[in-house]
Scaffold this active site. Structure first.
Site, PDB file in Angstrom:
ATOM      1  N   ASP A  38       0.873  -1.178   0.000  1.00 47.46           N
ATOM      2  CA  ASP A  38       0.000   0.000   0.000  1.00 47.46           C
ATOM      3  C   ASP A  38       0.909   1.226   0.000  1.00 47.46           C
ATOM      4  O   ASP A  38       2.137   1.119   0.095  1.00 47.46           O
ATOM      5  CB  ASP A  38      -0.972  -0.007   1.188  1.00 47.46           C
ATOM      6  CG  ASP A  38      -2.212   0.857   0.894  1.00 47.46           C
ATOM      7  OD1 ASP A  38      -2.157   1.688  -0.045  1.00 47.46           O
ATOM      8  OD2 ASP A  38      -3.223   0.733   1.605  1.00 47.46           O
TER       9      ASP A  38
HETATM   10  C1  BGC Z   1      -5.107   3.238   0.197  1.00 47.16           C
HETATM   11  C2  BGC Z   1      -5.307   2.254  -0.931  1.00 47.16           C
HETATM   12  C3  BGC Z   1      -5.215   2.949  -2.254  1.00 47.16           C
HETATM   13  C4  BGC Z   1      -3.883   3.647  -2.353  1.00 47.16           C
HETATM   14  C5  BGC Z   1      -3.667   4.346  -3.668  1.00 47.16           C
HETATM   15  C6  BGC Z   1      -3.863   4.085  -0.018  1.00 47.16           C
HETATM   16  O1  BGC Z   1      -3.808   5.123   0.909  1.00 47.16           O
HETATM   17  O2  BGC Z   1      -5.036   2.547   1.422  1.00 47.16           O
HETATM   18  O3  BGC Z   1      -6.543   1.610  -0.784  1.00 47.16           O
HETATM   19  O4  BGC Z   1      -5.373   2.030  -3.289  1.00 47.16           O
HETATM   20  O5  BGC Z   1      -3.808   4.613  -1.311  1.00 47.16           O
HETATM   21  O6  BGC Z   1      -4.451   5.454  -3.798  1.00 47.16           O
END
Ligand code: BGC
Length: 742
Positions: A288
């Site tokens: 993530d």
């Molecule tokens: C979130 C993800 C997301 C990623 C990209 C993160 O902060 O937890 O779910 O896909 O950002 O935007």
């Protein structure tokens, strides 16, 4: 057109001294094409493939010095970009990778296409309340068609985190509290995004996220610690991810949280061990946002070097916006902390998907401005957004108020959500825009024409404490024949980093509704929110309550369809609505305990100031018609391990309107080597019945459906006595019984 494009790319590739395309003509299968490309890559170029940077779109974490990302792409230091949008812009950035980097390896563009791209569907929790897997799949398909027309290859969806804690803002992004249903929804969404064939220009890679147990943070606070038994993990939180692998999901995302002391992004046991080795997942795994270096504040790595070591060994293939791999993998390799087997494996997994997407044949095939113009927000897509929104709505209460007559002369619309366009699309709404939203005022106007007088007063803001607007709201309501209050949460009250301590109606909205209930007018409360709300007082006093979630672009039209009876509501909750935040975590699938609740008996498991049960349970939702269930009939009293039990139940529409009903099947293993829940969903079917019509629904149960993690953590069914329940919600059931023979 296509031939011209290919010719252009071919020439460009030759000019760049690459030969990638020539190679693609001669290589037979993806694996050997990947190998031969990898043979020509330097270590730096390989590490580059593992590096994902953000463009200038949605930023959800710290951005690390990305001003020079175009230069980095040129140098082969980037494998994927996120938050780069639109056919024209993705083409421009792709061109740098393909024409200006040494090997011309195309980029993968990833984006959070969560509930639509330009045409926005209800938030996923709402969408899941339709219990209509085909509709859920179709919404994902439309989202993919729009997103791919605008240059995207990869969505960071579906989120399949089970959550039983409405405080957590991200319950909005999932399919609720149940692993069985959650797995079905995850599979439907993956099918929708990925279609059957990645080489088409309108299918995209899906992503099983957030692996794993992210939906169970202590206190419901986003990113917080998760501590749970391995049994709970296996029974509740892992199944949707396993289902995703079975459905052929292309990618995984590791979650931010730790689990029992180990951040998932560094969990060799759960990422490499379980997902890759045991389940045989052959796609790639992205961290993530910055979750690799977050292992430093987690306290399991002293610096980025150690964090990179943990992540690579755990099997994380791509570093999202962290630059840890870019900075540290070479050093780690030189020091023998990781091996080139690890790096090669990660590169191979990523390149394989690029080949499967057909990006080496035509890296621009997703960057089609004409298609983008034509397909985004098309009439068909909007029509389906309306369909999807009305299917998602759950009628929570109806004391003979709904549907409203279209002949009313005066309707008062009260509340902060009546015409707050931007809120309807919720968070994670990709390229959706409030200006395209049909709000409730517009939806009612569309439905009723100019005949009906629609008056409006906001009454209260979302969170403010001022009651100054009450007087106007009450006066407006007094003048009307019926009152519709549209209240709930703003978009920015659910989603990432949007946890709440109090899950009631925010601000003074509850007080506003209470005042409206005193007017003795037909009153409909329409709720818009991204999580289960605790609204016992509203339930007690308001004659009719319709849960509309954050309903998306066509929300107002869809609400009008339901309110005026052009659509008979058929949604059922997929997450229990508690009476009070004090009951959280709350779910239908709980254990009996050694002292199950007995009213008025002190030493039993209960609260002294409220019920154990939620206000509205999982599976609950009313209709404008009524359904009567017969008792379940079982084909046998006993079944063997290789036999199938048929459970049949007759359901009749006893009302005056046609309607749809979600017929549900639950089981309980009465005695196990470990305690078993009082109910577990094992089947459902959504049926449509004309007025007076009866249907028999037949479910099949086999030993495998009764399996669980036994005392020795073996996944199997144990012989013995079972109860089976059929009915219209997790609480409204009738039971039968059978024995599983040794
Ligand atoms: C979130 C993800 C997301 C990623 C990209 C993160 O902060 O937890 O779910 O896909 O950002 O935007």
């Amino acid at each position: 057109m296509y031939q011209l494009k290919s010719l252009f790319i071919f020439l460009a590739a030759i000019l760049a001294g690459v030969g990638v395309l020539a190679q693609s003509d001669t290589e037979k299968d993806v694996a050997s094409r990947v190998d031969s490309l990898m043979n020509r890559m330097t270590l730096e170029e390989k590490i580059g493939q593992l590096n994902q940077l953000t463009g200038d779109g949605e930023v959800t974490g710290p951005v690390t010095l990305n001003q020079d990302y175009q230069q980095q792409i040129r140098e082969g230091m980037v494998g994927s970009m996120l938050n780069v949008n639109g056919a024209e812009y993705t083409r421009k950035i792709q061109r740098i990778a393909v024409e200006e980097s040494r090997l011309g390896i195309p980029l993968i563009f990833g984006y959070d296409v969560i509930h639509g791209y330009k045409t926005i569907f209800p938030v996923p929790l709402g969408e899941s309340a339709s219990w209509d897997l085909e509709a859920i799949e179709k919404a994902a398909r439309i989202a993919a068609e729009e997103a791919t027309a605008a240059g995207q290859h990869w969505t960071f969806a579906p989120m399949m985190d089970i959550s039983r804690d409405a405080r957590w803002g991200r319950v909005m992004e999932g399919a609720g509290e149940d692993p069985y249903y959650g797995s079905k929804v995850a599979r439907a969404r993956i099918r929708g995004f990925q279609g059957e064939d990645f080489s088409k220009d309108n299918t995209m890679l899906a992503c099983a996220k957030h692996y794993v147990a992210y939906g169970a943070p202590r206190g419901g606070r986003d990113y917080n610690t998760v501590d749970m038994s391995m049994r709970r993990l296996h029974e509740t939180y892992l199944p949707p991810f396993k289902a995703a692998v079975d459905e052929g999901v292309a990618t995984f995302m590791s979650s931010f949280n730790e689990l029992n002391g180990v951040p998932l992004t560094g969990s060799r046991e759960l990422v490499r061990g379980l997902v890759k080795d045991q389940w045989g997942f052959d796609g790639f795994i992205v961290s993530d946002w910055g979750s690799i270096q977050e292992m430093i504040p987690h306290g399991v790595a002293a610096d980025k070097y150690e964090a990179g070591d943990l992540a690579m060994n755990a099997g994380i293939d791509m570093d999202m916006e962290g630059k840890v791999y870019q900075q540290e993998l070479k050093n780690l390799l030189e020091d023998g902390r990781i091996t080139d087997v690890h790096i090669n494996e990660a590169v191979r997994r990523i390149l394989t998907k690029k080949f499967e997407l057909g990006l080496f044949e035509d890296p621009y095939k997703y960057c089609d401005q004409e298609r983008e113009e034509r397909e985004l927000l098309s009439d068909d897509n909007r029509a389906f957004a309306r369909e999807s929104a009305r299917k998602s709505m759950v009628l929570l209460k109806n004391g003979d108020v709904l549907p409203l007559s279209k002949d009313l002369e005066d309707i008062a619309l009260i509340g902060p959500l009546v015409q707050a366009d931007d809120e309807y699309i919720g968070t994670w709404s990709a390229r959706g825009e409030g200006r395209h939203v049909i709000n409730v005022m517009e939806g009612f106007r569309n439905k009723l024409g100019d005949e009906t007088n629609l008056s409006y007063a906001q009454g209260a803001s979302f969170t403010g404490q001022s009651k100054e607007g009450f007087a106007e709201a009450l006066e407006t309501a007094r003048q009307a024949d019926a009152v519709v209050a549209v209240v709930g949460e703003s978009a920015m009250m659910s989603g990432e980093a949007l946890s709440r301590m109090d899950i009631g109606l925010p601000g003074v909205q509850k007080e506003l509704v209470m005042e409206l209930t005193k007017l003795d007018k037909p009153l409909v409360v329409i709720l818009m929110n991204g999580r289960p709300l605790a609204i016992p007082e509203v339930d007690k006093k308001a004659p009719a309550i319709l849960e509309a979630w954050l309903p998306g672009t066509e929300g107002g039209n869809a609400i009008a369809d339901v309110v005026f009876g052009d659509y008979n509501p058929s949604g059922k909750l997929t997450a229990s609505f508690p009476y009070s935040v004090g009951q959280v975590p709350v779910q239908y699938e709980h254990k009996n305990t050694g002292r199950p609740k007995v009213e008025d008996q002190r030493y039993t498991s209960k609260y002294i100031d409220g019920p154990n049960k939620p206000l509205y349970p999982f599976g609950y939702g009313l209709s404008y018609t009524t359904f009567e269930y017969a008792e379940p009939r079982l084909s046998q009293k006993e079944i063997g391990f290789d036999e199938t039990l048929e459970v049949s139940v007759k359901v009749q529409n006893t009302g005056e309107l046609a309607g749809e009903e979600v017929v549900q099947l639950y089981v309980r293993d009465m005695v196990g080597s470990v305690t078993r829940p009082v109910k577990e969903l094992k089947g459902f079917e959504k049926i449509r019945l004309e007025a007076g019509q009866e249907k028999e629904v037949v479910f099949e149960l086999e030993a495998e459906d009764l399996a669980f993690y036994t005392k020795d953590m073996e996944y199997k069914a144990e012989p013995g006595y079972f109860k089976v329940f059929t009915g219209s919600s997790s609480e409204d059931v009738q039971e039968g019984e059978f024995t599983l023979k040794r």
